[in-house]
Design a protein around this motif. Structure first.
Motif, PDB file in Angstrom:
ATOM      1  N   ILE A  90      20.080   5.431 -16.395  1.00 23.05           N
ATOM      2  CA  ILE A  90      19.004   6.478 -16.000  1.00 23.05           C
ATOM      3  C   ILE A  90      17.876   5.727 -16.556  1.00 23.05           C
ATOM      4  N   HIS A  91      16.616   6.398 -16.086  1.00 20.66           N
ATOM      5  CA  HIS A  91      15.428   6.246 -16.436  1.00 20.66           C
ATOM      6  C   HIS A  91      14.601   7.570 -17.130  1.00 20.66           C
ATOM      7  N   ARG A  92      13.752   7.452 -18.020  1.00 22.05           N
ATOM      8  CA  ARG A  92      13.043   8.721 -18.506  1.00 22.05           C
ATOM      9  C   ARG A  92      11.513   8.455 -18.071  1.00 22.05           C
ATOM     10  N   GLY A 101      18.356   8.960 -12.219  1.00 20.21           N
ATOM     11  CA  GLY A 101      19.507   8.091 -12.108  1.00 20.21           C
ATOM     12  C   GLY A 101      18.739   6.789 -11.643  1.00 20.21           C
ATOM     13  N   CYS A 102      19.212   5.465 -12.094  1.00 19.70           N
ATOM     14  CA  CYS A 102      18.819   4.188 -11.708  1.00 19.70           C
ATOM     15  C   CYS A 102      19.830   3.589 -10.690  1.00 19.70           C
ATOM     16  N   ARG A 103      19.271   3.193  -9.603  1.00 18.00           N
ATOM     17  CA  ARG A 103      19.826   2.593  -8.423  1.00 18.00           C
ATOM     18  C   ARG A 103      20.445   1.334  -8.710  1.00 18.00           C
ATOM     19  N   ARG A 104      19.991   0.673  -9.648  1.00 16.78           N
ATOM     20  CA  ARG A 104      20.308  -0.867  -9.782  1.00 16.78           C
ATOM     21  C   ARG A 104      20.794  -0.867 -11.385  1.00 16.78           C
ATOM     22  N   HIS A 108      18.246  -5.905 -15.589  1.00 21.45           N
ATOM     23  CA  HIS A 108      17.067  -5.528 -16.312  1.00 21.45           C
ATOM     24  C   HIS A 108      16.004  -5.108 -15.644  1.00 21.45           C
ATOM     25  N   HIS A 109      15.621  -3.890 -15.782  1.00 15.79           N
ATOM     26  CA  HIS A 109      14.053  -3.906 -15.176  1.00 15.79           C
ATOM     27  C   HIS A 109      13.467  -2.476 -16.026  1.00 15.79           C
ATOM     28  N   SER A 110      12.137  -2.309 -15.890  1.00 19.96           N
ATOM     29  CA  SER A 110      11.603  -1.327 -16.489  1.00 19.96           C
ATOM     30  C   SER A 110      11.221  -0.211 -15.853  1.00 19.96           C
ATOM     31  N   SER A 123      10.935   8.311  -6.025  1.00 21.56           N
ATOM     32  CA  SER A 123      11.743   6.972  -5.785  1.00 21.56           C
ATOM     33  C   SER A 123      11.352   5.772  -6.530  1.00 21.56           C
ATOM     34  N   GLU A 124      12.365   5.249  -6.644  1.00 20.95           N
ATOM     35  CA  GLU A 124      11.935   3.842  -7.707  1.00 20.95           C
ATOM     36  C   GLU A 124      11.786   2.678  -6.972  1.00 20.95           C
ATOM     37  N   LEU A 125      10.837   2.026  -7.133  1.00 19.41           N
ATOM     38  CA  LEU A 125      10.516   0.746  -6.492  1.00 19.41           C
ATOM     39  C   LEU A 125      11.356  -0.319  -7.219  1.00 19.41           C
TER      40      LEU A 125
HETATM   41 ZN   LIG Z   1      16.115   1.539 -12.382  1.00 19.74          ZN
END
Ligand SMILES: [Zn+2]
Ligand SMILES: [Zn+2]
Length: 167
Positions: A90-92, A101-104, A108-110, A123-125
């Motif tokens: 997940i991301h905060r 929730g994180c889709r990937r 590792h990504h910020s 939406s997450e880029l």
């Molecule tokens: Zn993510």
């Protein structure tokens, strides 16, 4: 369908969506690979986050857990959230103090996010060029990055099409 809003715990106990099911399966596989324990509670917290159309705050998650009949206390939820964050599941979003929730989760990504002011959907880029550019800029200034999340507030295409949603 329910109207998405920033704080809605109501319909989260229904069957998990396809997205949620896939996310849970991914999370289980990742945790198994890493030898991390996706306990029942951690799994349920992840499911609650994925079952919501918009990111959720810790207290909304706690409400759903209590609706489940669990003896939830804030530290329990925060520990579960910390685990999910540490595993990259997940991301905060700091500006709203909510979790998405994180889709990937395997990479590792910020995190770079478009947050709709009107409906609260996010939406997450996933453009590595943005991370690279920021890294070059911070490196050039000798600045050690401890956390880097890009949050862009705006209005999503759905809300732009709906002039009645104006406030
Ligand atoms: Zn993510
Ligand atoms: Zn919107």
């Amino acid at each position: 369908m329910m109207e998405p809003s920033m704080r809605q715990a109501g319909d989260l106990s229904c069957a998990p969506s396809i997205d949620a099911q896939q996310a849970l399966a991914r999370a289980e596989a990742l945790c198994q690979q890493r030898g991390a324990r996706l306990t029942d509670l951690r799994r349920r917290v992840l499911e609650i986050i994925w079952s919501s159309a918009t990111p959720l705050g810790a207290y909304t998650i706690l409400d759903v857990l209590r609706d489940d009949g669990r003896q939830g206390a804030p530290p329990t939820v925060y520990r579960a959230l910390d685990f999910l964050l540490a595993q990259g599941l997940i991301h905060r979003l700091a500006s709203l103090n909510v979790f998405t929730g994180c889709r990937r989760p395997g990479s590792h990504h910020s995190g770079q996010f478009l947050i709709c002011r009107d409906c609260g959907r996010v939406s997450e880029l996933s453009n590595p060029a943005i991370d690279e550019l920021l890294r070059a800029e911070t490196d050039a200034r000798g600045f050690e990055v401890l956390a880097q999340i890009v949050e862009i507030l705006g209005r999503c295409p759905d809300c732009l099409e709906e002039p009645t949603r104006h406030d």
